[in-house]
Design a protein around this motif. Structure first.
Motif, PDB file in Angstrom:
ATOM      1  N   THR A 116      -3.591  -1.890   3.768  1.00  0.00           N
ATOM      2  CA  THR A 116      -4.858  -2.085   4.467  1.00  0.00           C
ATOM      3  C   THR A 116      -5.223  -0.808   5.213  1.00  0.00           C
ATOM      4  OG1 THR A 116      -3.799  -2.912   6.485  1.00  0.00           O
ATOM      5  CG2 THR A 116      -4.380  -4.534   4.802  1.00  0.00           C
ATOM      6  N   THR A 117      -6.479  -0.711   5.607  1.00  0.00           N
ATOM      7  CA  THR A 117      -6.944   0.401   6.418  1.00  0.00           C
ATOM      8  C   THR A 117      -7.725  -0.172   7.600  1.00  0.00           C
ATOM      9  OG1 THR A 117      -9.074   0.633   5.285  1.00  0.00           O
ATOM     10  CG2 THR A 117      -7.186   1.817   4.336  1.00  0.00           C
ATOM     11  N   PRO A 118      -7.840   0.579   8.696  1.00  0.00           N
ATOM     12  CA  PRO A 118      -8.609   0.076   9.841  1.00  0.00           C
ATOM     13  C   PRO A 118     -10.063  -0.223   9.488  1.00  0.00           C
ATOM     14  CG  PRO A 118      -7.251   1.943  10.489  1.00  0.00           C
ATOM     15  CD  PRO A 118      -7.163   1.851   8.990  1.00  0.00           C
ATOM     16  N   ASP A 119     -10.647   0.565   8.574  1.00  0.00           N
ATOM     17  CA  ASP A 119     -12.051   0.359   8.219  1.00  0.00           C
ATOM     18  C   ASP A 119     -12.244  -0.879   7.348  1.00  0.00           C
ATOM     19  OD1 ASP A 119     -12.841   2.575   9.626  1.00  0.00           O
ATOM     20  OD2 ASP A 119     -12.665   3.916   7.898  1.00  0.00           O
ATOM     21  N   GLU A 120     -11.292  -1.187   6.497  1.00  0.00           N
ATOM     22  CA  GLU A 120     -11.397  -2.363   5.635  1.00  0.00           C
ATOM     23  C   GLU A 120     -10.041  -3.033   5.517  1.00  0.00           C
ATOM     24  OE1 GLU A 120     -12.243  -5.329   4.449  1.00  0.00           O
ATOM     25  OE2 GLU A 120     -14.075  -4.148   4.523  1.00  0.00           O
ATOM     26  N   PRO A 121      -9.677  -3.833   6.529  1.00  0.00           N
ATOM     27  CA  PRO A 121      -8.345  -4.439   6.549  1.00  0.00           C
ATOM     28  C   PRO A 121      -8.111  -5.444   5.434  1.00  0.00           C
ATOM     29  CG  PRO A 121      -9.716  -5.361   8.289  1.00  0.00           C
ATOM     30  CD  PRO A 121     -10.484  -4.209   7.702  1.00  0.00           C
ATOM     31  N   PHE A 122      -9.177  -5.987   4.846  1.00  0.00           N
ATOM     32  CA  PHE A 122      -9.007  -6.988   3.806  1.00  0.00           C
ATOM     33  C   PHE A 122      -8.575  -6.380   2.481  1.00  0.00           C
ATOM     34  CE2 PHE A 122     -11.280  -9.220   6.954  1.00  0.00           C
ATOM     35  CZ  PHE A 122     -11.187 -10.570   6.718  1.00  0.00           C
ATOM     36  N   GLY A 123      -8.797  -5.077   2.293  1.00  0.00           N
ATOM     37  CA  GLY A 123      -8.528  -4.479   1.001  1.00  0.00           C
ATOM     38  C   GLY A 123      -9.435  -5.073  -0.055  1.00  0.00           C
ATOM     39  N   ASP A 124      -8.932  -5.152  -1.281  1.00  0.00           N
ATOM     40  CA  ASP A 124      -9.677  -5.763  -2.374  1.00  0.00           C
ATOM     41  C   ASP A 124      -9.629  -7.271  -2.196  1.00  0.00           C
ATOM     42  OD1 ASP A 124     -10.783  -6.717  -4.699  1.00  0.00           O
ATOM     43  OD2 ASP A 124      -9.387  -5.717  -6.045  1.00  0.00           O
ATOM     44  N   LEU A 125     -10.781  -7.876  -1.943  1.00  0.00           N
ATOM     45  CA  LEU A 125     -10.838  -9.303  -1.641  1.00  0.00           C
ATOM     46  C   LEU A 125     -10.361 -10.172  -2.797  1.00  0.00           C
ATOM     47  CD1 LEU A 125     -11.775 -10.976   0.820  1.00  0.00           C
ATOM     48  CD2 LEU A 125     -13.987 -11.230  -0.305  1.00  0.00           C
ATOM     49  N   PHE A 126     -10.358  -9.616  -4.017  1.00  0.00           N
ATOM     50  CA  PHE A 126     -10.036 -10.409  -5.199  1.00  0.00           C
ATOM     51  C   PHE A 126      -8.708 -10.005  -5.845  1.00  0.00           C
ATOM     52  CE2 PHE A 126     -14.642 -10.351  -4.680  1.00  0.00           C
ATOM     53  CZ  PHE A 126     -14.902 -11.705  -4.605  1.00  0.00           C
ATOM     54  N   SER A 127      -7.848  -9.350  -5.086  1.00  0.00           N
ATOM     55  CA  SER A 127      -6.514  -9.017  -5.590  1.00  0.00           C
ATOM     56  C   SER A 127      -5.477  -9.829  -4.832  1.00  0.00           C
ATOM     57  CB  SER A 127      -6.233  -7.520  -5.436  1.00  0.00           C
ATOM     58  OG  SER A 127      -6.172  -7.170  -4.071  1.00  0.00           O
ATOM     59  N   PRO A 128      -4.343 -10.146  -5.465  1.00  0.00           N
ATOM     60  CA  PRO A 128      -3.308 -10.942  -4.783  1.00  0.00           C
ATOM     61  C   PRO A 128      -2.763 -10.200  -3.570  1.00  0.00           C
ATOM     62  CG  PRO A 128      -2.927 -10.865  -7.162  1.00  0.00           C
ATOM     63  CD  PRO A 128      -3.998  -9.852  -6.864  1.00  0.00           C
ATOM     64  N   LEU A 129      -2.332 -10.962  -2.573  1.00  0.00           N
ATOM     65  CA  LEU A 129      -1.683 -10.370  -1.410  1.00  0.00           C
ATOM     66  C   LEU A 129      -0.367  -9.718  -1.823  1.00  0.00           C
ATOM     67  CD1 LEU A 129      -2.174 -13.108   1.325  1.00  0.00           C
ATOM     68  CD2 LEU A 129      -3.207 -10.829   1.315  1.00  0.00           C
ATOM     69  N   GLU A 130      -0.004  -8.647  -1.131  1.00  0.00           N
ATOM     70  CA  GLU A 130       1.232  -7.945  -1.449  1.00  0.00           C
ATOM     71  C   GLU A 130       2.478  -8.741  -1.062  1.00  0.00           C
ATOM     72  OE1 GLU A 130      -2.107  -5.097  -0.914  1.00  0.00           O
ATOM     73  OE2 GLU A 130      -1.291  -6.759   0.266  1.00  0.00           O
ATOM     74  N   ALA A 131       2.341  -9.695  -0.138  1.00  0.00           N
ATOM     75  CA  ALA A 131       3.449 -10.560   0.291  1.00  0.00           C
ATOM     76  C   ALA A 131       2.840 -11.877   0.769  1.00  0.00           C
ATOM     77  CB  ALA A 131       4.248  -9.899   1.414  1.00  0.00           C
ATOM     78  N   PRO A 132       3.610 -12.963   0.733  1.00  0.00           N
ATOM     79  CA  PRO A 132       3.059 -14.256   1.183  1.00  0.00           C
ATOM     80  C   PRO A 132       2.537 -14.183   2.610  1.00  0.00           C
ATOM     81  CG  PRO A 132       5.162 -14.566   0.065  1.00  0.00           C
ATOM     82  CD  PRO A 132       4.992 -13.090   0.249  1.00  0.00           C
ATOM     83  N   THR A 133       1.407 -14.792   2.840  1.00  0.00           N
ATOM     84  CA  THR A 133       0.834 -14.796   4.185  1.00  0.00           C
ATOM     85  C   THR A 133       1.682 -15.606   5.152  1.00  0.00           C
ATOM     86  OG1 THR A 133      -1.148 -15.233   5.485  1.00  0.00           O
ATOM     87  CG2 THR A 133      -0.641 -16.802   3.716  1.00  0.00           C
ATOM     88  N   LEU A 134       1.675 -15.193   6.411  1.00  0.00           N
ATOM     89  CA  LEU A 134       2.334 -15.940   7.479  1.00  0.00           C
ATOM     90  C   LEU A 134       1.321 -16.711   8.311  1.00  0.00           C
ATOM     91  CD1 LEU A 134       4.911 -13.263   8.720  1.00  0.00           C
ATOM     92  CD2 LEU A 134       5.288 -15.133   7.105  1.00  0.00           C
TER      93      LEU A 134
END
Length: 404
Positions: free
Chosen positions: A326-344
């Protein structure tokens, strides 16, 4: 290993819109003072947060012993000692098994058969009313409330307006008068106790009857805990899901309108986006979820002393640069790609959210069908003009005026 005895940080700034952008620095555990004035060890890194959530040496029940400062707003149902989230060990497992026997991912998938048409019925009404329109009451709140009332066989007993009112007081913060909170909670608890008694005598094909039968099979469930469970299921499911959908719509329509056509074109794309929205957008102002260290525990090279309160910051863990791109400007990254690790965001380990499959299903379908039916949907005014629903442990737009 290191151990720090003096608080290093005082955190007293609540999250403000856009609340998905405000997070704490990610780093080793450190000693802080919480907004309520109590000391705690702040945990922000992904793997540290996951350990606290899964390690039995970090207790929820011990937070409610007489010699421990109460976490957060003690009046909220979330902080009721009878709540399932505040049980440990076998007490917690007994309560959890009641729900697990009936609230399975496979069962939730079967509910899709009638949930999908319900979504379209609500959209029919929305389209017929015409723009401009408020999305919150007739769609965002209506969908999860109607679904949970039907599942639990509560139609004709409570409705979506009653459920919304009760949820406000079940999850009230310190700004709501205590006597009002106590009165509404007492009335609601008595109502659900009466429903439980009625379903024991005349069980039906509904979730309350299933839960009552499961409790009798398992045994050893105090009546107060069973009543609290029956009270919290509809309010938590309706309020949390509506807040997640409403907050997501603020972000999508206010900042990522370019993604709207993809949400409507593909349910699979909506499923991917839903996971990132759940992951990144908190439900309320409160950043912390607390635990009690029952003994000394080493965490990231720091010794957390036994008897300490531990404050985990799941939103910050969701931005850990060692885990997520993620980046500070766009923390969501690619909205349509899988998360890099399971969400907490929905927890982990023994206390993982039991309603997660239903939350995901309702978010996916509500966003996908809304975008498919109204591809030209847009906010009718600036994000800054949105009025937020406060006074609760969750926060979401009170109204969301849109046009198409």
């Amino acid at each position: 290993m290191s151990s720090v005895t003096d608080p290093e940080t005082v955190l007293d700034q609540p999250l403000r819109p856009p609340h998905h952008r405000t997070v704490l620095p990610v780093g080793p555990p450190r000693h802080i003072v919480q907004p309520n004035g109590t000391p705690a060890w702040l945990v922000t890194k992904y793997h540290h947060v996951r350990q606290v959530l899964t390690d039995p040496r970090f207790s929820r029940a011990q937070l409610y012993s007489s010699d421990v400062a109460q976490p957060g707003n003690a009046r909220s149902a979330v902080n009721d000692p009878d709540a399932i989230v505040n049980q440990d060990g076998t007490d917690h497992l007994r309560l959890r098994r009641i729900v697990q026997e009936t609230f399975t991912p496979r069962a939730v998938a079967r509910w899709r058969v009638w949930i999908a048409p319900l979504v379209d019925e609500l959209l029919d009404d929305l389209e017929q009313a015409g723009p401009p329109a408020d999305l919150i009451a007739p769609y965002v709140h209506a969908l999860p409330s109607d679904v949970i009332c039907r599942l639990m066989g509560l139609e004709g007993i409570i409705d979506r307006e009653y459920l919304a009112r009760v949820a406000r007081y079940m999850l009230a913060d310190e700004t709501v008068p205590t006597e009002k909170v106590e009165r509404v909670r007492a009335e609601y608890s008595q109502l659900m106790a009466d429903v439980i008694a009625e379903r024991r005598e005349r069980p039906g094909d509904d979730l309350v009857s299933d839960l009552v039968r499961a409790a009798e099979r398992i045994g050893g469930i105090p009546e107060a805990q069973l009543v609290h469970l029956m009270c919290s299921l509809p309010t938590a499911a309706a309020d949390s899901t509506a807040s997640a959908i409403g907050n997501s719509l603020v972000y999508l329509l206010g900042e990522r309108l370019d993604t709207w056509p993809r949400l409507g074109a593909s349910l699979q794309e909506a499923e991917l986006a839903t996971e990132r929205l759940i992951h990144h957008i908190p439900l309320g102002d409160g950043e912390f979820f607390t635990r009690y260290a029952v003994e000394d525990v080493e965490l990231g090279g720091v010794t957390i002393p036994g008897g300490s309160t531990v404050a985990i910051a799941r939103s910050s863990a969701g931005r850990d640069p060692e885990v997520y791109r993620t980046t500070p400007d766009e923390p969501f990254g690619d909205l349509f790609s899988p998360l890099e690790a399971p969400t907490l965001a929905l927890g982990a380990g023994p206390h993982y959210c039991l309603g997660a499959p239903l939350v995901r299903l309702l978010m996916q379908w509500s966003l996908h069908r809304l975008a498919a039916r109204l591809p030209g949907l847009r906010l009718a005014g600036p994000v800054e003009a949105i009025e937020w629903r406060l006074g609760s442990t969750t926060r979401s737009p009170r109204r969301l005026e849109v046009t198409w």
